[in-house]
Design a protein around this motif. Structure first.
Motif: not given
Length: 208
Positions: A101-117
């Motif tokens: 039985e799946q008791t729980l499921a969760t996700t930790y996210t990262y957002n990676l970006s680059y600023n050329a200026l």
């Protein structure tokens, strides 16, 4: 030799020649294509630790990953394409009479970006935002997660055995549509670790 037989023989030889050329082309291109598939990620360490916040008793996930972005992903970031990554956590309660039985499921996210200026990379996590002129520094920050509460005390039963799973991956569904299509046929975009499974038995005294 009659014409139909001659045409048949010529067709047969052309098919053999075409097949040999195709095989040679595949073998010639394989080493180069294989060498470019250098995006790697794997889970190197993982455990659950009791939280230190009395107001929210539970368990934090502490995990480490070996993350190596290949040339294709590095080039995409440097050209201004934001990438989203995720650490997935799942907890299961074994059942002898049926599937776990799946008791729980969760996700930790990262957002990676680059600023050329400003020529800086930006990494946004659920807890903080980081900036740096070094992409490798941002990757290093993604390679460790801690103080992430994944299990609340009321979600599980102390003393019972559970099975936990963790993985790290690139969220391909968050890419623009043209890149999603490219990712389906280009393995250089495939950055997803295997699920790492470990046993977890919560102790009530650990939260006191």
């Amino acid at each position: 030799m009659n014409p139909p037989r001659l045409r048949h023989e010529l067709t047969f030889r052309l098919n053999i020649w075409f097949g040999a050329c195709l095989l040679w082309l595949v073998l010639a291109c394989w080493p180069q294509a294989h060498a470019q598939q250098d995006s790697i990620t794997r889970v190197t360490a993982v455990k659950l630790e009791p939280t230190k916040a009395p107001a929210a008793p539970g368990w934090n996930l502490a995990a480490e990953f070996d993350i190596q972005l290949g040339n294709k992903l590095r080039e995409a970031v440097d050209r201004g394409l934001p990438l989203q990554f995720a650490v997935d956590f799942q907890l299961f309660r074994p059942r002898w009479y049926w599937m776990d039985e799946q008791t729980l499921a969760t996700t930790y996210t990262y957002n990676l970006s680059y600023n050329a200026l400003t020529r800086t990379y930006r990494l946004v996590t659920p807890a903080n935002t980081y900036t740096s002129s070094s992409l490798d520094e941002m990757i290093d920050r993604m390679s460790r997660v801690s103080q992430w509460t994944v299990v609340q005390r009321e979600q599980i039963a102390p003393g019972e055995k559970y099975t936990a799973q963790v993985r790290f991956r690139l969220l391909l569904t968050e890419l623009p549509k043209p890149f999603q299509i490219s990712a389906l046929v280009n393995s250089e975009w495939d950055l997803s670790s295997e699920w790492v499974t470990f046993e977890f038995t919560p102790r009530r005294e650990a939260l006191k």
